[in-house]
Design an enzyme around this catalytic site. Structure first.
Site, PDB file in Angstrom:
ATOM      1  CE1 TYR A 130      -3.125 -19.098   5.041  1.00 33.60           C
ATOM      2  CE2 TYR A 130      -3.750 -21.405   4.702  1.00 33.60           C
ATOM      3  CZ  TYR A 130      -3.883 -20.219   5.400  1.00 33.60           C
ATOM      4  OH  TYR A 130      -4.773 -20.125   6.449  1.00 33.60           O
ATOM      5  CG  ASP A 139       2.895  12.767  -0.342  1.00 31.91           C
ATOM      6  OD1 ASP A 139       1.757  12.807   0.156  1.00 31.91           O
ATOM      7  OD2 ASP A 139       3.929  12.630   0.337  1.00 31.91           O
ATOM      8  NE  ARG A 197      -5.557  -8.390   5.362  1.00 29.14           N
ATOM      9  CZ  ARG A 197      -4.629  -9.340   5.459  1.00 29.14           C
ATOM     10  NH1 ARG A 197      -3.934  -9.715   4.380  1.00 29.14           N
ATOM     11  NH2 ARG A 197      -4.370  -9.920   6.623  1.00 29.14           N
ATOM     12  CD  GLN A 246      -1.669  12.347  11.745  1.00 30.88           C
ATOM     13  OE1 GLN A 246      -1.997  13.246  10.955  1.00 30.88           O
ATOM     14  NE2 GLN A 246      -1.389  12.594  13.005  1.00 30.88           N
ATOM     15  NE  ARG A 255      -4.366 -16.550   1.517  1.00 31.56           N
ATOM     16  CZ  ARG A 255      -4.913 -16.918   2.664  1.00 31.56           C
ATOM     17  NH1 ARG A 255      -4.739 -16.165   3.753  1.00 31.56           N
ATOM     18  NH2 ARG A 255      -5.618 -18.028   2.750  1.00 31.56           N
ATOM     19  CG  HIS A 282      -0.784  17.871   3.041  1.00 34.62           C
ATOM     20  ND1 HIS A 282       0.311  18.721   2.987  1.00 34.62           N
ATOM     21  CD2 HIS A 282      -0.462  16.921   3.945  1.00 34.62           C
ATOM     22  CE1 HIS A 282       1.255  18.285   3.816  1.00 34.62           C
ATOM     23  NE2 HIS A 282       0.806  17.192   4.395  1.00 34.62           N
ATOM     24  CG  PHE A 342       5.708  13.948   7.359  1.00 34.16           C
ATOM     25  CD1 PHE A 342       6.063  14.482   8.583  1.00 34.16           C
ATOM     26  CD2 PHE A 342       5.360  12.598   7.298  1.00 34.16           C
ATOM     27  CE1 PHE A 342       6.074  13.696   9.731  1.00 34.16           C
ATOM     28  CE2 PHE A 342       5.370  11.813   8.431  1.00 34.16           C
ATOM     29  CZ  PHE A 342       5.722  12.357   9.654  1.00 34.16           C
ATOM     30  CE  LYS A 394      -1.591  14.082   6.603  1.00 32.14           C
ATOM     31  NZ  LYS A 394      -0.857  13.727   7.831  1.00 32.14           N
TER      32      LYS A 394
END
Length: 386
Positions: free
Chosen positions: A224, A159, A234, A185, A217, A162, A88, A188
């Site tokens: 900050y 990767d 996140r 996703q 951060r 899968h 992909f 999956k």
């Protein structure tokens, strides 16, 4: 082709009261983002434990998981990342979006996984990472890749989009000593619609990953102080709550898929003109994200028509990934100094799989044996009609 009743396959995604309870739990805790809630933290511990890794970091999606992993590995402009040509597009774009050149290499015609000899031939002084993709849940040759990494000093990035729950010679993804990235996703093996995760083998890389996925951060920062460049990758508390429920059933699903693939692979292999994806006995647990096969000698146009025929007959069928170098996206940024034609010459197996390959969604492998026999009969008729 004679009309046949469409076989019945389970729906996807699958869910039950576990997902409902998780969403209510996340809702009622009163904090809906990872810095104040507990669902993401809990999911990370559970996912890391399941894959034998000391650290997991949940992120927004699988593409971000790859991009973040490459950042932690120090990949940037002037570097090269070796990727399989059959994958992909996120595998290459994650590197290219960091300014690194993606270098496609051929894959094995039987397993569809990266050709280790081709990867070795592509290593240069600029190579910063080698990215094997465990295609359809079948592990790439991690023994040979591990030796290549040790010999060249170039680290691996798995990767594993899968490969939730897959194993290589008894070892889980997180037990192989390299960073690994996953996708959640919608299609999956476990899903919250979107989502991803990165496994880190050591605390230093994990902490850097945390900083970069949270705008640079630290988790305790109140003033900050952005310590490094990064982005907001996140995962939300709601996604994590759903994924905790999904993780709890993946072992059972994997066992069923593995058993069903043994039958479907045999049935596909008996069809004249069909070759199912091969296996590797060292990959002693295959998660079977896709049930893949080729129709050797078919043209890409005829293959696409065949897929349409299978869909009309009730099979969740798809054309195989296009070779990444045959997409406009690949050439938009940080492309290698070569041509489509030259890459095609170097990647004959990728050319064949991309033109001839078909995959069935993994929910087919959660169906009954009777449904698999019916699916094989549909494929037999469709291929014969061509």
């Amino acid at each position: 082709m004679n009309a046949r009743p469409a076989p019945e396959f389970p729906s996807w995604p699958q869910f039950d009261d576990s997902e409902r309870a998780g969403l209510i739990r996340a809702l009622e805790q009163g904090q809906w983002w990872r810095m104040g809630g507990s669902e993401v933290n809990s999911f990370e511990r559970e996912f890391a434990d399941f894959h034998g890794s000391p650290h997991a970091l949940a992120v927004t999606n699988g593409t971000h998981a790859l991009e973040l992993a490459l950042q932690v590995m120090g990949v940037g402009p002037g570097h090269e990342v070796i990727v399989p040509a059959f994958t992909f597009i996120s595998s290459s774009q994650a590197a290219q979006r960091l300014g690194a050149v993606a270098v496609p290499v051929d894959v094995d015609l039987d397993t569809y996984n990266i050709d280790v000899a081709a990867a070795a031939a592509a290593v240069t002084p600029r190579t910063k990472a080698i990215m094997p993709v465990h295609m359809a849940g079948l592990f790439a040759d991690m023994d040979a890749l591990g030796k290549l990494s040790a010999d060249t000093g170039v680290p691996l990035l798995q990767d594993a989009a899968h490969a939730q729950g897959a194993r290589w010679q008894g070892k889980r993804v997180g037990e192989l000593g390299s960073i690994a990235a996953f996708s959640f996703q919608n299609g999956k093996l476990m899903t919250a619609g979107e989502g991803g995760a990165v496994l880190f083998p050591d605390e230093e890389s994990y902490e850097l990953g945390f900083l970069r996925h949270s705008c640079g951060r630290a988790r305790t920062d109140r003033h900050y102080i952005h310590q490094t460049s990064g982005s907001n990758m996140r995962m939300s508390e709601f996604s994590a709550a759903v994924l905790r429920a999904q993780l709890a059933r993946i072992d059972d699903h994997t066992a069923i898929r593995d058993q069903r693939w043994e039958l479907l692979s045999r049935l596909l292999g008996e069809i004249d003109g069909v070759v199912p994806q091969g296996t590797d006995p060292r990959a002693d647990r295959n998660s079977h994200y896709m049930a893949m096969f080729r129709v050797p000698g078919i043209t890409e146009e005829a293959r696409n028509e065949l897929v349409d025929t299978l869909v009309e007959a009730g099979l969740p069928a798809f054309s195989a990934f296009r070779a990444i170098y045959r997409t406009p996206a690949f050439w938009e940024m940080a492309a290698p100094d070569t041509t489509v034609e030259r890459l095609a010459e170097l990647c004959p197996n990728t050319e064949a799989i991309s033109a001839e390959g078909i995959w069935l969604h993994h929910r087919v492998l959660l169906a009954s044996e009777e449904a698999l026999h019916a699916a094989a009969e549909i494929i037999t008729d469709a291929v014969a009609a061509r």
